[in-house]
Enzyme design. Structure first.
Site, mmCIF file in Angstrom:
data_model
loop_
_atom_site.group_PDB
_atom_site.id
_atom_site.type_symbol
_atom_site.label_atom_id
_atom_site.label_comp_id
_atom_site.label_asym_id
_atom_site.label_seq_id
_atom_site.Cartn_x
_atom_site.Cartn_y
_atom_site.Cartn_z
ATOM 1 N N PHE A 41 0.835 -1.203 0.000
ATOM 2 C CA PHE A 41 0.000 0.000 0.000
ATOM 3 C C PHE A 41 0.873 1.259 0.000
ATOM 4 O O PHE A 41 0.599 2.229 -0.725
ATOM 5 C CB PHE A 41 -0.913 -0.011 1.222
ATOM 6 C CG PHE A 41 -2.174 0.792 1.071
ATOM 7 C CD1 PHE A 41 -3.395 0.165 0.999
ATOM 8 C CD2 PHE A 41 -2.139 2.177 1.018
ATOM 9 C CE1 PHE A 41 -4.575 0.909 0.881
ATOM 10 C CE2 PHE A 41 -3.292 2.918 0.885
ATOM 11 C CZ PHE A 41 -4.518 2.286 0.818
ATOM 12 N N PHE A 42 1.939 1.250 0.792
ATOM 13 C CA PHE A 42 2.833 2.406 0.818
ATOM 14 C C PHE A 42 3.539 2.597 -0.525
ATOM 15 O O PHE A 42 3.715 3.730 -0.988
ATOM 16 C CB PHE A 42 3.870 2.250 1.931
ATOM 17 C CG PHE A 42 3.363 2.605 3.301
ATOM 18 C CD1 PHE A 42 3.185 3.928 3.670
ATOM 19 C CD2 PHE A 42 3.083 1.619 4.235
ATOM 20 C CE1 PHE A 42 2.718 4.268 4.936
ATOM 21 C CE2 PHE A 42 2.619 1.949 5.502
ATOM 22 C CZ PHE A 42 2.434 3.276 5.853
ATOM 23 N N PHE A 144 -7.460 6.784 3.167
ATOM 24 C CA PHE A 144 -6.754 6.105 4.255
ATOM 25 C C PHE A 144 -7.203 4.656 4.389
ATOM 26 O O PHE A 144 -6.599 3.873 5.113
ATOM 27 C CB PHE A 144 -6.958 6.838 5.588
ATOM 28 C CG PHE A 144 -5.986 6.417 6.649
ATOM 29 C CD1 PHE A 144 -4.710 6.945 6.686
ATOM 30 C CD2 PHE A 144 -6.333 5.464 7.604
ATOM 31 C CE1 PHE A 144 -3.791 6.537 7.660
ATOM 32 C CE2 PHE A 144 -5.426 5.058 8.576
ATOM 33 C CZ PHE A 144 -4.149 5.592 8.601
ATOM 34 N N ARG A 284 9.996 7.618 6.862
ATOM 35 C CA ARG A 284 9.092 8.231 5.893
ATOM 36 C C ARG A 284 8.760 9.678 6.241
ATOM 37 O O ARG A 284 8.365 10.456 5.369
ATOM 38 C CB ARG A 284 7.810 7.397 5.823
ATOM 39 C CG ARG A 284 6.852 7.791 4.706
ATOM 40 C CD ARG A 284 5.665 6.844 4.661
ATOM 41 N NE ARG A 284 4.709 7.203 3.622
ATOM 42 C CZ ARG A 284 4.764 6.816 2.359
ATOM 43 N NH1 ARG A 284 5.782 6.075 1.964
ATOM 44 N NH2 ARG A 284 3.841 7.175 1.502
#
Length: 307
Positions: A41-42, A144, A284
């Site tokens: 997903f990231f 999200f 990140r």
């Protein structure tokens, strides 16, 4: 991400650690599948961002359509030449193996909505449209992936919950608050990076643009919302646990469902500690150490689909 960047940054990004802090009751194979899906997903999120930054609408539309198809037919896409498509296929095929087809169909339906929400974000960012606060909050629940992470409570607990349980106000409110906290805290920690990148999708940016707040006032507002989520969850958690007690009515099915609900609610609580830890440990968000505060140093701007 080039191989040298993987070696330098992958562990420090803490993506799998984040999931290990959420789904603590999950069996190892379930946790591994969720952690791999989260890492995917990231990566997908970064590809989406680079397609926006470098003006690649055709590349994004191809990826969007391929992800929709891979979600419905994962087995047919395991060897896809685009690793982001193949990665989704691999992830969802593993996730689809834990619970009945009804859960799989719900997960797919929810993730189709997430892909379309990313498409709306692509439009807003390429057109420079800052959504209003209410518009943003509604869209953020999709970008999200609130209901995806909530769905994943169930394989972690080893049981699909009946619809009447999932839609019970006590259970649903606790689930929503755990996700709102995570999304808004993410916005708070992402704000420096997204301001540097002239972003339009962040609660703080919507507050400044549409509510007339200064940046300092917007940050204070976001902090207040985060703190309210914590306070409200503490009451919602009690209500959800009382609901679990009611479900445990002396029958075998009632006991199993009540136990699963208690496990899910405990996992909801884990979101708060793990999200907080992740945002202060993951590389990140350490924008002050980057040469370009808008771009993580591990991102390769010439990623697949972008040439």
């Amino acid at each position: 991400m080039p191989p040298d960047k993987v070696a330098e940054y992958a562990d420090g990004l803490c993506y799998t650690d984040l999931m290990a802090g959420y789904y603590t009751a999950a069996p190892d194979d379930v946790l591994q599948a969720i952690a791999d899906y989260s890492a995917w997903f990231f990566v997908w999120d970064d590809r989406h961002d680079r397609d926006i930054v470098h003006g690649r609408p055709e590349a994004w539309r191809r990826l969007r359509d391929r992800l929709h198809t891979a979600l419905d037919h994962p087995r047919d896409h395991l060897g896809h030449r685009d690793p982001v498509v193949a990665g989704l296929a691999d992830s969802v095929l593993r996730l689809y193996g834990f619970l009945p087809d009804t859960w799989n169909a719900r997960f797919a339906r929810h993730f189709h909505a997430v892909i379309e929400a990313y498409d709306r974000e692509f439009h807003n960012r390429t057109e420079g449209i800052v959504p209003t606060v209410e518009e943003y909050l509604e869209l953020r629940r999709l970008t999200f992936a609130h209901w995806i992470w909530t769905d994943l409570l169930e394989p972690s607990a080893g049981r699909e919950l009946p619809e009447k349980v999932r839609k019970n106000p006590a259970y649903r409110k606790a689930a929503l608050l755990s996700q709102e906290f995570a999304a808004w805290y993410n916005d708070l920690c992402s704000l420096p990076k997204e301001i540097a990148g002239s972003e339009v999708h962040n609660l703080g940016i919507s507050l400044v643009t549409h509510e007339g707040l200064t940046l300092e006032e917007a940050i204070a507002d976001m902090r207040h919302r985060v703190e309210e989520c914590i306070r409200e969850f503490q009451q919602a958690e009690k209500d959800a646990l009382r609901f679990a007690d009611v479900l445990d009515d002396g029958t075998v099915a009632g006991k199993e469902t009540g136990t699963a609900v208690r496990t899910c609610v405990g996992t909801m609580r884990n979101w708060f500690s793990s999200v907080y830890w992740f945002h202060h440990e993951s590389g990140r968000y350490r924008v002050d150490s980057w040469d370009d505060r808008s771009t993580p140093p591990y991102v390769n701007n010439e990623a697949a689909g972008g040439k």
